[in-house]
Design an enzyme around this catalytic site. Structure first.
Site, PDB file in Angstrom:
ATOM      1  N   ARG A 108       0.935  -1.247   0.050  1.00 18.23           N
ATOM      2  CA  ARG A 108      -0.062  -0.151  -0.028  1.00 18.23           C
ATOM      3  C   ARG A 108       0.998   1.320  -0.075  1.00 18.23           C
ATOM      4  O   ARG A 108       1.637   1.387   0.806  1.00 18.23           O
ATOM      5  CB  ARG A 108      -0.840   0.023   1.208  1.00 18.23           C
ATOM      6  CG  ARG A 108      -1.648   1.192   1.546  1.00 18.23           C
ATOM      7  CD  ARG A 108      -2.619   1.348   2.552  1.00 18.23           C
ATOM      8  NE  ARG A 108      -3.810   0.650   1.985  1.00 18.23           N
ATOM      9  CZ  ARG A 108      -4.960   0.867   2.476  1.00 18.23           C
ATOM     10  NH1 ARG A 108      -5.276   1.407   3.752  1.00 18.23           N
ATOM     11  NH2 ARG A 108      -6.082   0.106   2.096  1.00 18.23           N
ATOM     12  N   HIS A 135      -7.751   1.066  -6.125  1.00 23.25           N
ATOM     13  CA  HIS A 135      -7.958   0.117  -4.740  1.00 23.25           C
ATOM     14  C   HIS A 135      -8.562  -1.262  -5.272  1.00 23.25           C
ATOM     15  O   HIS A 135      -9.817  -1.424  -5.179  1.00 23.25           O
ATOM     16  CB  HIS A 135      -8.571   0.894  -3.896  1.00 23.25           C
ATOM     17  CG  HIS A 135      -8.769   0.419  -2.624  1.00 23.25           C
ATOM     18  ND1 HIS A 135      -7.669  -0.702  -2.175  1.00 23.25           N
ATOM     19  CD2 HIS A 135      -9.273   0.556  -1.743  1.00 23.25           C
ATOM     20  CE1 HIS A 135      -8.028  -0.940  -0.778  1.00 23.25           C
ATOM     21  NE2 HIS A 135      -8.688  -0.094  -0.192  1.00 23.25           N
ATOM     22  N   GLN A 138     -10.385  -3.833  -2.861  1.00 17.97           N
ATOM     23  CA  GLN A 138     -11.539  -3.176  -2.338  1.00 17.97           C
ATOM     24  C   GLN A 138     -12.610  -3.496  -3.469  1.00 17.97           C
ATOM     25  O   GLN A 138     -13.994  -3.863  -3.242  1.00 17.97           O
ATOM     26  CB  GLN A 138     -11.371  -1.963  -1.903  1.00 17.97           C
ATOM     27  CG  GLN A 138     -12.604  -1.226  -1.680  1.00 17.97           C
ATOM     28  CD  GLN A 138     -13.126  -1.654  -0.137  1.00 17.97           C
ATOM     29  OE1 GLN A 138     -12.484  -1.492   0.774  1.00 17.97           O
ATOM     30  NE2 GLN A 138     -14.373  -1.912  -0.047  1.00 17.97           N
ATOM     31  N   ASP A 230     -17.315   7.599  -1.057  1.00 19.46           N
ATOM     32  CA  ASP A 230     -15.869   7.385  -0.312  1.00 19.46           C
ATOM     33  C   ASP A 230     -15.412   8.734   0.361  1.00 19.46           C
ATOM     34  O   ASP A 230     -16.231   9.820  -0.043  1.00 19.46           O
ATOM     35  CB  ASP A 230     -14.890   6.914  -1.268  1.00 19.46           C
ATOM     36  CG  ASP A 230     -13.414   6.661  -0.674  1.00 19.46           C
ATOM     37  OD1 ASP A 230     -13.438   6.583   0.412  1.00 19.46           O
ATOM     38  OD2 ASP A 230     -12.456   6.466  -1.487  1.00 19.46           O
ATOM     39  N   CYS A 270     -16.579   2.122   1.409  1.00 16.15           N
ATOM     40  CA  CYS A 270     -15.258   1.244   1.480  1.00 16.15           C
ATOM     41  C   CYS A 270     -14.661   1.286   2.815  1.00 16.15           C
ATOM     42  O   CYS A 270     -13.965   0.536   3.307  1.00 16.15           O
ATOM     43  CB  CYS A 270     -13.984   1.627   0.358  1.00 16.15           C
ATOM     44  SG  CYS A 270     -13.488   3.250   0.258  1.00 16.15           S
ATOM     45  N   ARG A 298     -13.874  -8.098   2.590  1.00 14.59           N
ATOM     46  CA  ARG A 298     -12.685  -7.971   2.334  1.00 14.59           C
ATOM     47  C   ARG A 298     -11.828  -9.184   2.555  1.00 14.59           C
ATOM     48  O   ARG A 298     -11.075  -9.749   1.694  1.00 14.59           O
ATOM     49  CB  ARG A 298     -11.999  -6.841   2.852  1.00 14.59           C
ATOM     50  CG  ARG A 298     -12.449  -5.367   2.873  1.00 14.59           C
ATOM     51  CD  ARG A 298     -12.316  -4.974   1.458  1.00 14.59           C
ATOM     52  NE  ARG A 298     -11.021  -4.835   1.006  1.00 14.59           N
ATOM     53  CZ  ARG A 298     -10.020  -3.824   1.450  1.00 14.59           C
ATOM     54  NH1 ARG A 298     -10.435  -2.899   2.228  1.00 14.59           N
ATOM     55  NH2 ARG A 298      -8.851  -3.872   0.948  1.00 14.59           N
TER      56      ARG A 298
HETATM   57  N1   CP Z   1     -11.216   0.334   2.705  1.00 18.57           N
HETATM   58  C1   CP Z   1      -9.909   0.059   3.311  1.00 18.57           C
HETATM   59  O1   CP Z   1      -8.951  -0.191   2.538  1.00 18.57           O
HETATM   60  O2   CP Z   1      -9.811   0.135   4.725  1.00 18.57           O
HETATM   61  P1   CP Z   1      -8.355   0.364   5.305  1.00 18.57           P
HETATM   62  O3   CP Z   1      -7.753   1.698   4.785  1.00 18.57           O
HETATM   63  O4   CP Z   1      -8.723   0.382   6.792  1.00 18.57           O
HETATM   64  O5   CP Z   1      -7.429  -0.829   4.886  1.00 18.57           O
HETATM   65  N1  NVA Z   2      -9.856   6.897  -1.332  1.00 30.35           N
HETATM   66  C1  NVA Z   2      -9.316   6.497   0.285  1.00 30.35           C
HETATM   67  C2  NVA Z   2      -9.613   4.799   0.309  1.00 30.35           C
HETATM   68  C3  NVA Z   2      -9.588   4.500   1.741  1.00 30.35           C
HETATM   69  C4  NVA Z   2      -9.545   3.091   1.750  1.00 30.35           C
HETATM   70  C5  NVA Z   2      -8.207   6.919   0.439  1.00 30.35           C
HETATM   71  O1  NVA Z   2      -7.343   6.536  -0.588  1.00 30.35           O
HETATM   72  O2  NVA Z   2      -7.482   7.287   1.442  1.00 30.35           O
END
Ligand code: CP
Ligand code: NVA
Length: 310
Positions: A108, A135, A138, A230, A270, A298
């Site tokens: 990530r 993502h 997700q 989101d 999400c 997930r």
């Molecule tokens: N939705 C999601 O990816 O959550 P986290 O940031 O908690 O992993």
């Molecule tokens: N768009 C958000 C998603 C988090 C799971 C971010 O990137 O922070």
């Protein structure tokens, strides 16, 4: 387990055919049902996953870690603050070193290019656990949730209200590949990236799906089967949060929007959510919200990815 996907990277849903995505969804549903029945697996016995995190995470981290354990393997959480990457060791070196120890790498981070570089140099599958661009894990879990509630994907009207970000990019790609009608409403200046729009339009032409883009949340909500939102400011955009709060006013899933949607519509996010911004507390806690089933999925979707690729 012979899946035909062994050794593949999971960097974006664009790299997978509709059939391959459906295969992962079937596998996720099977693993979920078996898990509920108490069936244990050792599909990944002796296998390990390195998980590199440059951004915070609750769901992605815990579900991948637990998923590896439930399949008989193990996961290592690696914060970039502790890794030598944080002190300047190149990604290409890190990829080659980790490949000597582990059977898969989840990452990530900010730039999609970093994930691609990692995948280029790693000898083991690399999984994108979120970048600024995509993502995909997700979005796969979200397709599983929609399938569970709506019993089909093709023709489902998914209305996304909010920022043209990583989340909507992956929903657009996954959705159009699977024949959904993906509708997107963002404030002007916050639209999804043109290259993602272009490829999603091509996927929609192939699948019989649809992509509708606009700037009016009410317009896209009419008759929708799924309402999705989101956060207005993603990780890394903290300094823009104040400005975005002004620009995104009205881009919220609330009672009024919910009433425009199909009476059986489900509400998805999400998570983490900012109640009172992109979604009201009332809707998030209301009977049409499926956000916690979505979060649970997930785990099941990730187990399918791990079982198939590693
Ligand atoms: N939705 C999601 O990816 O959550 P986290 O940031 O908690 O992993
Ligand atoms: N768009 C958000 C998603 C988090 C799971 C971010 O990137 O922070």
């Amino acid at each position: 387990m012979d899946t035909g996907l062994k050794g593949r990277d999971f960097l974006s849903l664009k790299d997978f055919s509709a059939e391959e995505i459906k295969f992962l969804l079937d596998l996720a549903a099977k693993l979920k049902a078996e898990h509920k029945q108490g069936v244990c697996h050792d599909i990944l016995k002796g296998k390990t996953l390195a998980m590199i995190f440059q951004k915070a995470s609750t769901r992605t981290r815990v579900s991948f870690e637990v998923g590896m354990f439930q399949l008989g393997g193990m996961a290592h959480f690696l914060s970039t603050q502790d890794l030598q990457i944080g002190r300047g060791e190149p990604i290409s070196d890190t990829a080659r070193v980790l490949s000597r120890y582990v059977d898969g790498i989840l990452i990530r981070t900010y730039a999609q290019a970093e994930v691609e570089e990692l995948a280029e140099y790693a000898d083991v599958p690399v999984i994108n656990g979120l970048t600024d661009l995509y993502h995909p894990t997700q979005a796969l879990a979200d397709m599983l949730t929609i399938l569970e509630y709506k019993k089909k994907l093709s023709g489902i009207k998914l209305a996304y209200i909010g920022d043209g970000n990583n989340m909507v990019h992956s929903l657009m790609i996954g959705g159009t590949k699977l024949g959904l009608e993906v509708r997107v409403a963002t404030p002007k200046g916050y639209e999804p990236l043109p290259e993602v729009v272009e490829m999603s339009e091509a996927f929609a032409r192939e699948s019989g799906g649809k992509l509708i883009l606009g700037n009016d949340p009410e317009e896209i909500s009419h008759g929708a089967d799924v309402l999705y939102t989101d956060v207005w400011a993603s990780m890394g955009q903290e300094q823009e949060a104040k400005e975005r709060k002004k620009r995104f006013k009205g881009f919220q899933i609330n009672k009024k929007i919910l009433e425009l949607a199909d009476s059986e519509a489900i509400v998805m996010h999400c998570l983490p959510a900012h109640r009172g911004e992109e979604i009201t507390d009332e809707v998030m806690e209301g009977p049409q919200s499926v956000v916690f089933d979505e979060a649970e999925n997930r785990l099941h979707a990730h187990k399918a990815i791990l079982a198939a690729l590693l």
